[in-house]
Write an enzyme that holds these catalytic residues in place. Sequence first.
Site, PDB file in Angstrom:
ATOM      1  N   GLU A   1       0.878  -1.173   0.000  1.00 63.98           N
ATOM      2  CA  GLU A   1       0.000   0.000   0.000  1.00 63.98           C
ATOM      3  C   GLU A   1       0.917   1.224   0.000  1.00 63.98           C
ATOM      4  O   GLU A   1       1.536   1.549   1.007  1.00 63.98           O
ATOM      5  CB  GLU A   1      -0.890  -0.020   1.249  1.00 63.98           C
ATOM      6  CG  GLU A   1      -1.766   1.206   1.423  1.00 63.98           C
ATOM      7  CD  GLU A   1      -2.304   1.330   2.849  1.00 63.98           C
ATOM      8  OE1 GLU A   1      -3.159   2.197   3.053  1.00 63.98           O
ATOM      9  OE2 GLU A   1      -1.853   0.582   3.746  1.00 63.98           O
TER      10      GLU A   1
ATOM     11  N   ASP B   1      -3.192  10.045   9.636  1.00 59.60           N
ATOM     12  CA  ASP B   1      -1.829   9.576   9.839  1.00 59.60           C
ATOM     13  C   ASP B   1      -1.249  10.055  11.159  1.00 59.60           C
ATOM     14  O   ASP B   1      -1.384  11.224  11.529  1.00 59.60           O
ATOM     15  CB  ASP B   1      -0.922  10.066   8.699  1.00 59.60           C
ATOM     16  CG  ASP B   1      -1.310   9.478   7.366  1.00 59.60           C
ATOM     17  OD1 ASP B   1      -1.772   8.324   7.362  1.00 59.60           O
ATOM     18  OD2 ASP B   1      -1.167  10.158   6.342  1.00 59.60           O
TER      19      ASP B   1
END
Length: 252
Positions: free
Chosen positions: A37, A48
């Site tokens: 990914e 994130d």
Amino acid sequence: MENKIKLMSHLVAGYPSDEDAFVAAQALVAGGAEILEIQLPFSDPSADGEAIQGACTKVLSRSYKTQDGLNFIAKLHKAFPQITLYIMSYGSLVFTPGVDSFCKRAAECGVKGLIIPDLPFDFDEGLTESCKKYGMENIPVAAPSMSAERLHKLAFAGFTHIYAALRTGITGSQTTIDSKTLDFLSAVSSGGSKVYGGFGINDGNQAKLLAPAVEAIVAGSVFVRIITKNQTDKDALFSEVKQKALELTGQA
């Protein structure tokens, strides 16, 4: 290996350099990762954690462009044609050049699917349609914060795969695999979609607990931290990334 756990490993394109990122990819494949990914660096991520956001910031500081990331992915596809490649990024990078144009470029690089967390599955700016047009799939993200009604709607929307974020918040912190986690995964897969489960997967024990409930486990921040620690030593980078991949796939 019969009991090998399927691993989807996250990698930030260009971090800390394209050369080092390629070494990390080689190590992940050597360690048994079946899916890579690849994150296109983004300046203002919503999901994130510190490790991945720091990696993105460093890559962007050298004026890294979307096309640079796509070139890196094309190199990966040429080197590892047997590995499934997904792009993970955010909506503005897909929307700005045009969804159809972005999907066409991604597919030409060997990408098989897109994971865009901030594009809702039912208001995706035509992403699902464009992915299908170019032989890819849109992989929507399910989160425990979703209402039961909305989660049910996603589960039965006909997606081949759904990415299940195992907890709310951002990536990186340790996640506990408990009965609530497994109930959530059961709900995500209730419509027949295969599930990728990630967020805070750092060790083999977590992987073993999670594996029976998902198509593949997803690990990202754990690898970014290893890459960061060893960015001046390619041999150590390769060795430690490979060893962690072997651990997460149940081969170590």
